[in-house]
Design an enzyme around this catalytic site. Structure first.
Site, PDB file in Angstrom:
ATOM      1  N   ASP A   1     -12.708   4.920  -0.770  1.00 52.70           N
ATOM      2  CA  ASP A   1     -11.281   5.016  -0.435  1.00 52.70           C
ATOM      3  C   ASP A   1     -10.551   6.053  -1.295  1.00 52.70           C
ATOM      4  O   ASP A   1      -9.430   6.447  -0.980  1.00 52.70           O
ATOM      5  CB  ASP A   1     -10.599   3.652  -0.599  1.00 52.70           C
ATOM      6  CG  ASP A   1     -11.075   2.668   0.476  1.00 52.70           C
ATOM      7  OD1 ASP A   1     -11.612   3.114   1.499  1.00 52.70           O
ATOM      8  OD2 ASP A   1     -10.913   1.450   0.266  1.00 52.70           O
TER       9      ASP A   1
ATOM     10  N   ARG B   1      -9.775 -11.390   0.453  1.00 54.12           N
ATOM     11  CA  ARG B   1     -10.872 -12.338   0.195  1.00 54.12           C
ATOM     12  C   ARG B   1     -10.360 -13.650  -0.380  1.00 54.12           C
ATOM     13  O   ARG B   1     -10.833 -14.730   0.005  1.00 54.12           O
ATOM     14  CB  ARG B   1     -11.897 -11.701  -0.750  1.00 54.12           C
ATOM     15  CG  ARG B   1     -12.754 -10.649  -0.033  1.00 54.12           C
ATOM     16  CD  ARG B   1     -13.520  -9.807  -1.039  1.00 54.12           C
ATOM     17  NE  ARG B   1     -14.483  -8.918  -0.407  1.00 54.12           N
ATOM     18  CZ  ARG B   1     -14.169  -7.772   0.198  1.00 54.12           C
ATOM     19  NH1 ARG B   1     -12.918  -7.387   0.300  1.00 54.12           N
ATOM     20  NH2 ARG B   1     -15.116  -7.009   0.725  1.00 54.12           N
TER      21      ARG B   1
ATOM     22  N   GLY C   1      -9.231  -3.315   9.103  1.00 54.71           N
ATOM     23  CA  GLY C   1     -10.677  -3.437   9.331  1.00 54.71           C
ATOM     24  C   GLY C   1     -11.271  -4.565   8.504  1.00 54.71           C
ATOM     25  O   GLY C   1     -12.181  -5.275   8.950  1.00 54.71           O
TER      26      GLY C   1
ATOM     27  N   GLN D   1     -17.677  -4.367   3.845  1.00 55.29           N
ATOM     28  CA  GLN D   1     -17.165  -5.177   4.963  1.00 55.29           C
ATOM     29  C   GLN D   1     -18.334  -5.781   5.731  1.00 55.29           C
ATOM     30  O   GLN D   1     -18.308  -6.968   6.093  1.00 55.29           O
ATOM     31  CB  GLN D   1     -16.304  -4.310   5.882  1.00 55.29           C
ATOM     32  CG  GLN D   1     -15.003  -3.884   5.210  1.00 55.29           C
ATOM     33  CD  GLN D   1     -14.142  -2.989   6.081  1.00 55.29           C
ATOM     34  OE1 GLN D   1     -14.579  -2.528   7.133  1.00 55.29           O
ATOM     35  NE2 GLN D   1     -12.932  -2.721   5.647  1.00 55.29           N
TER      36      GLN D   1
HETATM   37  C1  S3P Z   1     -13.295  -2.723   1.978  1.00 55.29           C
HETATM   38  C2  S3P Z   1     -14.431  -2.001   2.086  1.00 55.29           C
HETATM   39  C3  S3P Z   1     -14.479  -0.565   2.395  1.00 55.29           C
HETATM   40  C4  S3P Z   1     -13.114   0.080   2.243  1.00 55.29           C
HETATM   41  C5  S3P Z   1     -12.008  -0.745   2.804  1.00 55.29           C
HETATM   42  C6  S3P Z   1     -11.968  -2.110   2.155  1.00 55.29           C
HETATM   43  C7  S3P Z   1     -13.393  -4.159   1.656  1.00 55.29           C
HETATM   44  O1  S3P Z   1     -14.939  -0.390   3.713  1.00 55.29           O
HETATM   45  O2  S3P Z   1     -13.100   1.356   2.833  1.00 55.29           O
HETATM   46  O3  S3P Z   1     -10.764  -0.095   2.560  1.00 55.29           O
HETATM   47  O4  S3P Z   1     -12.392  -4.747   1.217  1.00 55.29           O
HETATM   48  O5  S3P Z   1     -14.488  -4.712   1.830  1.00 55.29           O
HETATM   49  P1  S3P Z   1     -16.516  -0.377   4.024  1.00 55.29           P
HETATM   50  O6  S3P Z   1     -17.034  -1.578   3.398  1.00 55.29           O
HETATM   51  O7  S3P Z   1     -16.665  -0.425   5.491  1.00 55.29           O
HETATM   52  O8  S3P Z   1     -16.981   0.918   3.426  1.00 55.29           O
END
Ligand code: S3P
Length: 428
Positions: free
Chosen positions: A313, A26, A93, A168
């Site tokens: 996590d 971020r 992701g 996310q």
């Molecule tokens: C994250 C959000 C989580 C987490 C990922 C990092 C983030 O995923 O599992 O490792 O930095 O926003 P989700 O928001 O899809 O649950």
């Protein structure tokens, strides 16, 4: 690479856990769309945050790295250039979903790609709201990377109740909202990690039993000096390693304590882990503390599903702890684990079963019948190239009666490049 893990008689030491991955991503993304130079101290050296930097460089952002300090010359909200090559998000992701919010909101023509694991994870959750806002984004078979993003006619105001507790997704929509002249409103009923709101200083207020968060073009994207705290998600492996060990004392300096991230502490407290928090303070806009974890007599737990988004996590390593807790532990409401780098519910059930634990997989969780005197079978553990599976299996193996092997162990570099050295340094 196959990593050998020996049983550990005693684990002791003082570790500096790696910089937080979520905050690293971020800080780089926000610095890139601010107008002017931001500095990030303690930026993660792991592969995922590096993917974010590489994508930003592809969009024409100037980045200078000196050790763990990163300087980013922000190009402003409308300054990103269409890249010459696809933006490669690697295994990350968070890179793909957050950056998609920015490039789709800005209307930058580009293609986003990822590795095999990332290309098999659904992007439909971000594509639907982005299209509703007027963004142009197409995906392979409607939901997978490669994604194609294009120019648009303007961002439409939208009120969006989050259908899943995902930081996310929340961040993607709010970031696209920064490009609209009218506010985008995101309603969150189950609270996921709040680094985006916190670091950008977005306005939020209580709404029904949850909260509403707004973003628009009138929100200033601050040029700032970021300080990335230690990653609580990495620290969690050592908290559990200590708790299940016969003779352990591990200190973890400067560990992130953002309340939306540390539900695993609440869970471990309830299980009797007795983790000590010292020197609670702020590191930039995030709270941190020094933690000390020791051996414990763990009790089983029926994990409150409300906590799941705040330990999503950490659930794999909490499952390891549950194997050593007397009685039946249950995790429910964690279907999201099936949509991570691999299906982490099935993967953990397989790892724990290989170790000889008594586990029952559920569609949305797992049941584990634990015993304080549980001794995992020595095994060759698969990891599905998922960093958290590799690290969870390694901690489990420290309690084994013999030598275990962790397959494709190099995947820990996705979030924790020093993991194997740190583990070795704790053996006494
Ligand atoms: C994250 C959000 C989580 C987490 C990922 C990092 C983030 O995923 O599992 O490792 O930095 O926003 P989700 O928001 O899809 O649950």
């Amino acid at each position: 690479m196959i990593q050998i893990v020996e049983p550990a008689k005693k684990l002791a030491g003082n570790l500096q856990v790696p910089p937080d991955k979520s905050v690293s991503h971020r800080s780089a993304l926000f610095a890139a769309i601010a107008s002017g130079k931001s500095t990030i101290r303690n930026y993660s050296s792991a592969a995922d945050p590096q993917s974010t930097l590489d994508c930003l460089a592809g969009l024409g952002v100037k980045i200078k790295k000196n050790g763990s300090t990163v300087e980013i010359e922000g190009v402003g909200r409308d300054g990103l250039s269409p890249p010459a090559a696809p933006l490669d998000c690697g295994n990350s992701g968070t890179t793909m979903r957050l950056l998609a919010g920015i490039v789709a909101g800005a209307g930058v023509d580009c293609e986003m790609i990822g590795d095999e694991s990332l290309s098999s994870r659904t992007m439909k959750r971000i594509i639907d709201p982005l299209r509703q806002m007027g963004c142009r984004i197409d995906a392979t078979r409607g939901e997978y990377a490669p994604l194609k993003v294009g120019t648009h006619q303007g961002i439409r105001a939208m009120r969006y109740p989050l259908p899943i507790a995902s930081a996310q997704l929340k961040s993607c929509v709010l970031l696209a909202g920064l490009f609209g002249s009218e506010p985008t409103e995101v309603i969150e009923q189950k609270f996921s990690r709040d680094h985006t709101e916190r670091l950008l200083g977005l306005k939020s207020e209580p709404y029904s039993t949850g909260k509403i968060i707004r973003s628009s073009r009138s929100d200033e994207i601050p040029v700032q000096n970021y300080a990335v705290p230690g990653d609580f998600s990495a620290a969690a492996f050592w908290l559990v390693a200590s708790a299940i060990s016969d003779d352990a004392s591990i200190e973890l300096n400067n560990t992130g304590m953002n309340p939306s991230r540390i539900a695993a502490l609440t869970v471990l407290d309830e299980m009797g882990a007795g983790i000590v928090r010292d020197n609670v303070r702020n590191e930039g806009k995030e709270p941190v503390a020094d933690l000390t974890a020791r051996s414990a007599e763990l009790k089983s737990i029926d994990l409150d599903p409300i906590l799941v988004p705040n330990c999503i996590d950490e659930l794999p390593i909490l499952m390891v702890a549950m194997c050593f807790a007397d009685g039946q532990s249950v995790i429910s409401g964690a279907e999201e684990l099936r949509h991570k780098e691999t299906d982490r519910l099935s993967a953990m059930a397989e790892i724990l079963t290989l170790a000889g634990a008594d586990v029952t997989l559920k569609p949305d969780g797992i049941m584990i019948n634990g015993r304080r005197d549980f001794v995992p079978e020595p095994a060759a553990y698969p990891t599905w190239h998922d960093h958290r599976m590799a690290m969870a299996a390694a901690i489990l193996a420290t309690r084994s009666s013999g030598v275990s092997k962790i397959k494709d162990a190099e995947c820990t570099a996705i979030s924790y490049p020093e993991f194997w050295q740190h583990l070795q340094s704790l053996y006494q």
